[in-house]
Structures are given as C-alpha cells and as structure tokens.
Design an enzyme around this catalytic site. Structure first.
Site, PDB file in Angstrom:
ATOM      1  N   CYS A  79      18.576 -35.398  19.512  1.00 42.64           N
ATOM      2  CA  CYS A  79      17.239 -35.986  19.392  1.00 42.64           C
ATOM      3  C   CYS A  79      16.229 -35.308  20.331  1.00 42.64           C
ATOM      4  CB  CYS A  79      17.305 -37.492  19.618  1.00 42.64           C
ATOM      5  SG  CYS A  79      15.894 -38.378  18.906  1.00 42.64           S
ATOM      6  N   HIS A 167      21.315 -39.613  15.852  1.00 48.21           N
ATOM      7  CA  HIS A 167      22.199 -40.081  16.924  1.00 48.21           C
ATOM      8  C   HIS A 167      23.611 -40.290  16.382  1.00 48.21           C
ATOM      9  CE1 HIS A 167      19.227 -40.810  20.138  1.00 48.21           C
ATOM     10  NE2 HIS A 167      18.396 -41.022  19.134  1.00 48.21           N
ATOM     11  N   GLU A 169      26.185 -40.934  18.085  1.00 45.96           N
ATOM     12  CA  GLU A 169      26.934 -41.828  18.961  1.00 45.96           C
ATOM     13  C   GLU A 169      26.845 -43.293  18.544  1.00 45.96           C
ATOM     14  OE1 GLU A 169      22.879 -41.267  21.055  1.00 45.96           O
ATOM     15  OE2 GLU A 169      24.206 -40.178  19.698  1.00 45.96           O
TER      16      GLU A 169
END
Length: 509
Positions: A79, A167, A169
């Site tokens: 990002c 993202h 994660e």
C-alpha cells in the site's frame, strides 16, 4: 540467531497483522519504525514495508532510507510502501477519483511471477487507500490489477522488489496468506523453523548466558504472561528465581490460595504475601478511576519492594512484557495518548536499581499461550481470561470497600463458573462482573429491597485491541441473573453490557 523478516512500520493499523501472518508460517518477524532501521545482517531474509495513514505527496510523508535494503534483500512494499517506491522512482501517485476502500477482485494476474504463484483469477483483495499509482515508473512491470486499479501489483525489473496496493495481511484478502507465503518462503527462502518449542529452547539457552548465577525476582499475577515468563526463567536458573505473588484483596474469589498452590505444584520458588488490608486502606475514599489505578500501583510497588529486599543479592527484575507493549513504546508516532494507565505496573522507582529481563518481549499473546503449552503449563492457567492488574479495584465502580469486593467476588464466581460448566468460557476472550455505584429498587419475597446492580461483561477478541460483545444465549444469561440475585446478598438486579470496543473499552474503568 534466527531467520527474520523485518517489517518497517509507517503507522498502519494493520502492521501488527503483517507480523502475525509471517509468524503463522513459523518464520520470525520483527516490527521497527521506518526511521529506525536496524542493521541488515545475513539473518534478515527479507523486508516488508507497511501501509500508512499518510499520503506520499504530503509534506510530512514518512521517507525511509532503503539504501541498505534495495537490491540486497527481497523487499515487499504494501500500500503506502508501494506508492512510496513508485513516487520516488518517477511514477505518478495521485488521489483516487473514488476512494479505494474495501473488497476488490484481481482481474489481471501474472501467474508466472513468483509473488503471484497460486493466486486465483478474480481473487478477492482488500483495498484501503486514498491515493493510487496512476502512472508507473520505467522498469516497473505490472503483475496484478483490478477493474479500478490498473497497478494493483508490480515488480521492479532486475531487482527483488515488489509492490502491492492491497493488504494481503487482512482476513478479507482471501488468498493473502498464499501471497505472503510466496514472498517469505519461496522468494526469501525462509525455512519455517520458528516454533513454540524452538523459541522456548532458544530462550532458556539465552537466559542462562544472560543471567549466569544471578538472582531474579519476579512478581506473579496468576495470569498467562507472568506464568510463562516464570517457567522459562525457572528452567534457566532454577532456585535463583524468586517469585512473589501478592494478594491485593482485589483478586477473584479464592484465587490467591488456588493460584499459589498451582505455582508450587509447578515447582516454582514462590512466596505468597497477603497485603489485602494495605491495598483496601490505600483505596479508602478514592472514586476516580485513574487515581485508583495509581494507588493500587504504588501500593504494589511498596509491597513488592519490601519483599524483594528480604532476598539478598537480587540483581534482576523479571517481567512478563509481551510484544504489543514493546511495539507501542517505539511506535512511529511515539506512545499513544493515555486512555488509562496500563493494566500492569508500568515502572519501578529508581531506588530499586534492578536490571530488567523480559523473556516474552518478542511474543504476541496467542504465541505466549502456545509456548506455555509446549512447556507443559497447566491449561487452567494458560486459558485464563485476561484479568486487569488492578483487579476488581476497577470493576467496583466508585469507592472500593471490603464489602463491595465481597459482593463482586461472589457474583463474579457465579458468572465465571457458569461459563465454565456450560462450555462457554473458552469461547469468549474475556468475561467478568462489574459492581455499579447505584442501587435499584426490587422485591424479594414480600419485601421491598434497595440493593446493588451487577453488570455482566463478555467480549470476543484476538488481541484486546478491538473487541465485540459476546452474544451469550438468553437462557444462560437468565439463569446466571437468577443465581446471582438468589445467592449473592446485596444484589437485586443484573444487566448485560452489549457495547463493543471501540467506542467502549473492555473494562469499565
């Protein structure tokens, strides 16, 4: 030393999640602020740049010095990190026409790129950025895109450097773990050898070298962190570890006796100290939550210091500090604004002159539990709900008295025992009863009563940073309410807290 993935933090709310996803692959990871990059040793196998609330075009945008990293070890920029690399390389990063936040789907994937191996066409990803890369720099090859984001992922040609504008994660990126594994295992070549058992073995070895024949004093709380820290230290130095378990009069019903017995059964050199009257005296007349915390903390330090001085030649203080506490103290923006004093005692007076040893300072809470399991610690201790350092002192709202503590201990015992007997205890993160500083009218038999109100609290969480209220069954709540009112003298009303964190906190004070 161990293989490590270094994570540079630019202030993203998801940075800790990146570390956790890497560790779930049995690879050790460390978070450092972007402006405090440690030396890049051969043990650092790769680097991940986090997202950020900042824009790369802002005058105060965080700018890292990546000269020791670029081209030397694999680098994955997430990002903001991806936008930063594009921005400094001559690309165009501008505000998105429509803020890109939420679910998106990859419509283009370069399946031949090692980072994207095994990622399905149409894979769901999570976007969270106000800027986007409108024009990629020369030498940047697009490896993923969505309908709205042409450059959702790229690799810099002739360099082991990748950037993604989503993202991986977060849970909502359905194949994010695949991407992180591609980077950590395949690209960085990590061997996935960091396990709870290997951590325990390496930590005990390191503690033996660090402490030698020195004595260590440790304050036990009955909780997971201090218990696991104690066993690791005990395995390293045996009887040179002196544990002190203080009864502050604010523990749960019968907790002091039960926990003390379990510690002795575990072979620890532990001394129990009943200081309940001293704590209750220190709290007399105090109603402000912050002042109560400070009074409890100061009294604990005074009691602990007195007991520690009864042990000759102590050189070290053992603490159960865990990784989120460490990260917070060196965060990008510095320590967060104080919402309330930390549940645990935050510091010791200078006159104690002890060096600090923290065996768990690199672990998250769930990892502490797994290490404890590998050490054979009783599941009753490992699976205990988090319990605040000030104990029931911050669950008795208003002034704390011995009678109020008694009422709350009884009510809490009914509640917690019911959770355990019905199999609900392990399904919630934390549960407890709160004694409210109000009385309500009730009728018991044919008599009018004017007694205390108990609020029940139960939340679901993974780390305590955010939490949602637990949807406990109505019939369970009805029975618990009935049992508390019938069995606990001084209570005639029970309510259930359905507030989430944020905006509420888990504890009421």
């Amino acid at each position: 030393m161990q293989e490590t993935i270094l994570i540079l933090d630019f202030g993203s709310q998801y940075t800790q999640l990146i570390a956790r996803r890497v560790r779930e692959l049995n690879v050790y990871s460390e978070i450092h602020p972007y402006n405090k990059i440690p030396e890049i040793t051969p043990w650092i196998k790769g680097v991940i740049l986090s997202g950020s609330p900042y824009s790369v075009r802002s005058s105060d945008a965080p700018i890292p010095d990546l000269s020791a990293i670029r081209g030397k070890v694999p680098l994955l920029a997430v990002c903001y990190g991806a936008q930063h690399l594009a921005h400094i390389s001559g690309g165009e990063v501008m505000p998105s026409e429509i803020r890109e936040y939420g679910r998106a789907h990859l419509g283009f994937i370069d399946g031949g790129n090692p980072l994207m191996k095994g990622i399905s066409n149409g894979s769901q990803v999570w976007m969270s950025h106000g800027d986007t890369i409108l024009k990629k720099p020369a030498g940047f090859r697009v490896i993923a895109g969505t309908g709205d984001v042409e450059v959702a992922g790229y690799q810099i040609e002739n360099e082991p450097t990748w950037g993604i504008q989503f993202h991986p994660e977060v849970y909502h990126s359905s194949e994010g773990t695949v991407l992180i594994r591609n980077f950590v295992v395949d690209i960085c070549g990590c061997h996935q050898e960091w396990t709870p058992a290997s951590f325990a073995e390496a930590t005990v070895t390191a503690l033996k070298e660090q402490l030698g024949n020195d004595k260590v004093v440790l304050g036990l709380s009955g909780g997971v962190d201090s218990s696991v820290a104690a066993i690791l230290l005990h395995k390293a130095i045996g009887p040179n570890l002196h544990c002190i378990f203080v009864d502050n009069g604010l523990l749960r019903k019968d907790e002091f006796t039960k926990v003390l017995e379990s510690y002795r059964y575990m072979g620890l050199n532990v001394k129990g100290v009943d200081a309940s009257e001293r704590f209750l005296s220190a709290l007399r007349g105090i109603t402000d939550p912050e002042q109560k915390r400070k009074a409890i903390g100061k009294t604990f330090i005074d009691v602990f210091d007195h007991e520690a001085h009864l042990i000759s030649n102590v050189k070290w203080l053992g603490q159960g500090t865990i990784y989120p506490d460490v990260i917070e103290s060196v965060s990008v923006k510095g320590p967060s604004a104080t919402i309330k004093s930390h549940h645990n005692v935050g510091g010791l007076p200078d006159y104690m002159k002890l060096k600090v040893v923290e065996p768990l300072k690199s672990l998250f809470k769930d990892e502490v539990r797994r290490v404890g399991t590998s050490l054979g610690i009783d599941s009753d201790i490992l699976n205990r709900h988090p319990f605040p350092g000030p104990g029931l002192g911050i669950r008795v709202l208003g002034e704390v008295t011995a009678e109020k503590v008694r009422i709350l201990q009884e009510a809490d015992a009914v509640y917690v025992n019911a959770l355990k007997s019905t199999g609900l205890y392990d399904k919630v993160w934390q549960a407890g009863a709160i004694l409210l500083p109000v009385r309500s009218v009730g009728v018991m038999g044919d008599e009018r009563t004017y007694e205390y109100v108990i609020a029940l609290r139960a939340v679901e969480s993974t780390d305590g940073m955010t939490a949602d209220w637990s949807h406990l069954p109505y019939d369970f709540l009805a029975k618990v309410s009935n049992d508390i009112i019938n069995k606990v003298k001084g209570v005639n009303r029970v309510v259930y807290d359905i507030s989430s964190k944020p905006p509420a906190t888990i504890e009421w004070e």
